[in-house]
Design an enzyme around this catalytic site. Structure first.
Site, PDB file in Angstrom:
ATOM      1  N   LYS A  12      -3.537  -9.717   9.857  1.00 45.41           N
ATOM      2  CA  LYS A  12      -4.542  -8.770   9.364  1.00 45.41           C
ATOM      3  C   LYS A  12      -5.967  -9.358   9.395  1.00 45.41           C
ATOM      4  O   LYS A  12      -6.132 -10.594   9.544  1.00 45.41           O
ATOM      5  CB  LYS A  12      -4.160  -8.348   7.942  1.00 45.41           C
ATOM      6  CG  LYS A  12      -2.879  -7.506   7.843  1.00 45.41           C
ATOM      7  CD  LYS A  12      -2.530  -7.266   6.365  1.00 45.41           C
ATOM      8  CE  LYS A  12      -1.384  -6.301   6.183  1.00 45.41           C
ATOM      9  NZ  LYS A  12      -1.064  -6.121   4.738  1.00 45.41           N
ATOM     10  N   TYR A  52       0.248   3.512   8.439  1.00 48.57           N
ATOM     11  CA  TYR A  52       0.478   3.458   6.990  1.00 48.57           C
ATOM     12  C   TYR A  52       0.727   4.843   6.385  1.00 48.57           C
ATOM     13  O   TYR A  52       0.538   5.033   5.187  1.00 48.57           O
ATOM     14  CB  TYR A  52      -0.711   2.776   6.300  1.00 48.57           C
ATOM     15  CG  TYR A  52      -0.698   1.261   6.415  1.00 48.57           C
ATOM     16  CD1 TYR A  52       0.416   0.506   6.010  1.00 48.57           C
ATOM     17  CD2 TYR A  52      -1.817   0.563   6.898  1.00 48.57           C
ATOM     18  CE1 TYR A  52       0.414  -0.885   6.104  1.00 48.57           C
ATOM     19  CE2 TYR A  52      -1.810  -0.828   6.988  1.00 48.57           C
ATOM     20  CZ  TYR A  52      -0.692  -1.545   6.583  1.00 48.57           C
ATOM     21  OH  TYR A  52      -0.693  -2.928   6.662  1.00 48.57           O
ATOM     22  N   ASN A 115      -3.352  -9.739   1.782  1.00 50.15           N
ATOM     23  CA  ASN A 115      -2.099 -10.506   1.881  1.00 50.15           C
ATOM     24  C   ASN A 115      -1.743 -10.914   3.310  1.00 50.15           C
ATOM     25  O   ASN A 115      -0.605 -11.224   3.617  1.00 50.15           O
ATOM     26  CB  ASN A 115      -0.956  -9.777   1.170  1.00 50.15           C
ATOM     27  CG  ASN A 115      -0.611  -8.453   1.816  1.00 50.15           C
ATOM     28  OD1 ASN A 115      -1.268  -8.031   2.775  1.00 50.15           O
ATOM     29  ND2 ASN A 115       0.411  -7.794   1.312  1.00 50.15           N
ATOM     30  N   HIS A 118       1.329  -8.221   8.131  1.00 47.39           N
ATOM     31  CA  HIS A 118       2.238  -7.067   8.024  1.00 47.39           C
ATOM     32  C   HIS A 118       3.463  -7.358   8.879  1.00 47.39           C
ATOM     33  O   HIS A 118       3.357  -7.962   9.939  1.00 47.39           O
ATOM     34  CB  HIS A 118       1.570  -5.789   8.563  1.00 47.39           C
ATOM     35  CG  HIS A 118       2.574  -4.691   8.809  1.00 47.39           C
ATOM     36  ND1 HIS A 118       2.971  -3.832   7.810  1.00 47.39           N
ATOM     37  CD2 HIS A 118       3.304  -4.370   9.908  1.00 47.39           C
ATOM     38  CE1 HIS A 118       3.909  -3.010   8.300  1.00 47.39           C
ATOM     39  NE2 HIS A 118       4.118  -3.312   9.570  1.00 47.39           N
ATOM     40  N   GLU A 129       6.663   1.650  14.642  1.00 51.03           N
ATOM     41  CA  GLU A 129       5.397   0.905  14.640  1.00 51.03           C
ATOM     42  C   GLU A 129       5.096   0.292  16.019  1.00 51.03           C
ATOM     43  O   GLU A 129       3.944   0.260  16.447  1.00 51.03           O
ATOM     44  CB  GLU A 129       5.455  -0.189  13.560  1.00 51.03           C
ATOM     45  CG  GLU A 129       5.528   0.411  12.154  1.00 51.03           C
ATOM     46  CD  GLU A 129       5.810  -0.623  11.060  1.00 51.03           C
ATOM     47  OE1 GLU A 129       5.978  -1.825  11.378  1.00 51.03           O
ATOM     48  OE2 GLU A 129       5.855  -0.223   9.885  1.00 51.03           O
TER      49      GLU A 129
HETATM   50  P1  IDP Z   1       4.534  -4.757   2.791  1.00 47.18           P
HETATM   51  O1  IDP Z   1       3.286  -5.030   3.586  1.00 47.18           O
HETATM   52  O2  IDP Z   1       5.062  -6.010   2.157  1.00 47.18           O
HETATM   53  O3  IDP Z   1       5.583  -3.998   3.566  1.00 47.18           O
HETATM   54  P2  IDP Z   1       3.964  -2.262   1.368  1.00 47.18           P
HETATM   55  O4  IDP Z   1       4.467  -1.918  -0.006  1.00 47.18           O
HETATM   56  O5  IDP Z   1       4.562  -1.537   2.526  1.00 47.18           O
HETATM   57  O6  IDP Z   1       4.116  -3.846   1.539  1.00 47.18           O
HETATM   58  O7  IDP Z   1       2.391  -2.045   1.357  1.00 47.18           O
HETATM   59  C1  IDP Z   1       1.652  -2.092   2.553  1.00 47.18           C
HETATM   60  C2  IDP Z   1       0.382  -2.882   2.318  1.00 47.18           C
HETATM   61  O8  IDP Z   1      -0.442  -2.147   1.414  1.00 47.18           O
HETATM   62  C3  IDP Z   1       0.562  -4.243   1.628  1.00 47.18           C
HETATM   63  O9  IDP Z   1       0.910  -5.278   2.525  1.00 47.18           O
HETATM   64  C4  IDP Z   1      -0.813  -4.453   1.040  1.00 47.18           C
HETATM   65  O10 IDP Z   1      -1.751  -4.870   2.061  1.00 47.18           O
HETATM   66  C5  IDP Z   1      -1.199  -3.036   0.617  1.00 47.18           C
HETATM   67  N1  IDP Z   1      -0.869  -2.770  -0.790  1.00 47.18           N
HETATM   68  C6  IDP Z   1       0.334  -2.412  -1.300  1.00 47.18           C
HETATM   69  N2  IDP Z   1       0.265  -2.228  -2.635  1.00 47.18           N
HETATM   70  C7  IDP Z   1      -1.022  -2.472  -2.969  1.00 47.18           C
HETATM   71  C8  IDP Z   1      -1.742  -2.452  -4.207  1.00 47.18           C
HETATM   72  O11 IDP Z   1      -1.198  -2.178  -5.282  1.00 47.18           O
HETATM   73  N3  IDP Z   1      -3.074  -2.766  -4.149  1.00 47.18           N
HETATM   74  C9  IDP Z   1      -3.712  -3.067  -2.977  1.00 47.18           C
HETATM   75  N4  IDP Z   1      -3.070  -3.094  -1.784  1.00 47.18           N
HETATM   76  C10 IDP Z   1      -1.756  -2.810  -1.778  1.00 47.18           C
HETATM   77 MG    MG Z   2       5.611  -2.047   4.224  1.00 48.61          MG
END
Ligand code: IDP
Ligand code: MG
Length: 153
Positions: A12, A52, A115, A118, A129
């Site tokens: 990312k 997303y 984070n 992805h 995807e």
């Molecule tokens: P993942 O990336 O581990 O699959 P997901 O729940 O699918 O996690 O969420 C997608 C992305 O959305 C996360 O990697 C993160 O970048 C963002 N995200 C998810 N929850 C939050 C939140 O509560 N605050 C800010 N960003 C979030």
């Molecule tokens: Mg996810």
């Protein structure tokens, strides 16, 4: 032997800006996974919305789209036995604070909104995807000379 799977991986914008591309890609390579597609691109809002789509309407959605479209990312397709699970365990839990030490998100991250990576969460998501980012091609089928030392017959 485990089934060969593919996962769509995004290094990312925060990871790219921080100069962590080599470190992160190296972790997948060293684990034994195989890169079958890779490109450097700033994800458009339209593509981010498709990718997303499951998060539309959630409180973090707008912030997530502006984060992922803010600057270039590295988009990859990674292949290997159990690749979906293996890439996600290499990445670590979504919240860096809950990620196990040694994972990418634990070693380089502190907050869920930055984070770093992805990865697809299932074989079905991976197919969807990969279609979004590499539907026009770019996947390279190739034989890796060391495969016999990584994956048994
Ligand atoms: P993942 O990336 O581990 O699959 P997901 O729940 O699918 O996690 O969420 C997608 C992305 O959305 C996360 O990697 C993160 O970048 C963002 N995200 C998810 N929850 C939050 C939140 O509560 N605050 C800010 N960003 C979030
Ligand atoms: Mg996810």
């Amino acid at each position: 032997m485990a089934t060969i799977e593919r996962s769509l991986v995004i290094v990312k914008p925060d990871a790219v800006q921080r100069g962590l591309v080599g470190e992160i890609v190296g972790r997948y390579e060293k684990r034994g996974l195989k890169i079958v597609a890779m490109k450097f691109e700033q994800v458009s809002e339209e593509t981010a919305g498709r990718h997303y789509g499951e998060h539309k309407g959630k409180p973090f959605y707008d912030g997530l789209v502006s984060y992922i479209t803010s600057s270039p990312s590295v988009l990859m397709v990674i292949e290997g036995p159990d690749a979906v699970n293996i890439v996600r365990t290499t990445n670590g839990a979504t919240k860096p604070g809950e990620a196990a030490p040694g994972t990418i998100r634990a070693d380089f991250g502190v907050t869920i909104g930055r984070n770093l990576v992805h990865a697809s969460d299932s074989v079905e998501s991976a197919a969807r995807e990969v279609g979004i980012f590499f539907g026009d091609g770019g996947i390279v089928e190739w034989n890796r000379a060391i495969d016999a030392w990584i994956v048994e017959d």
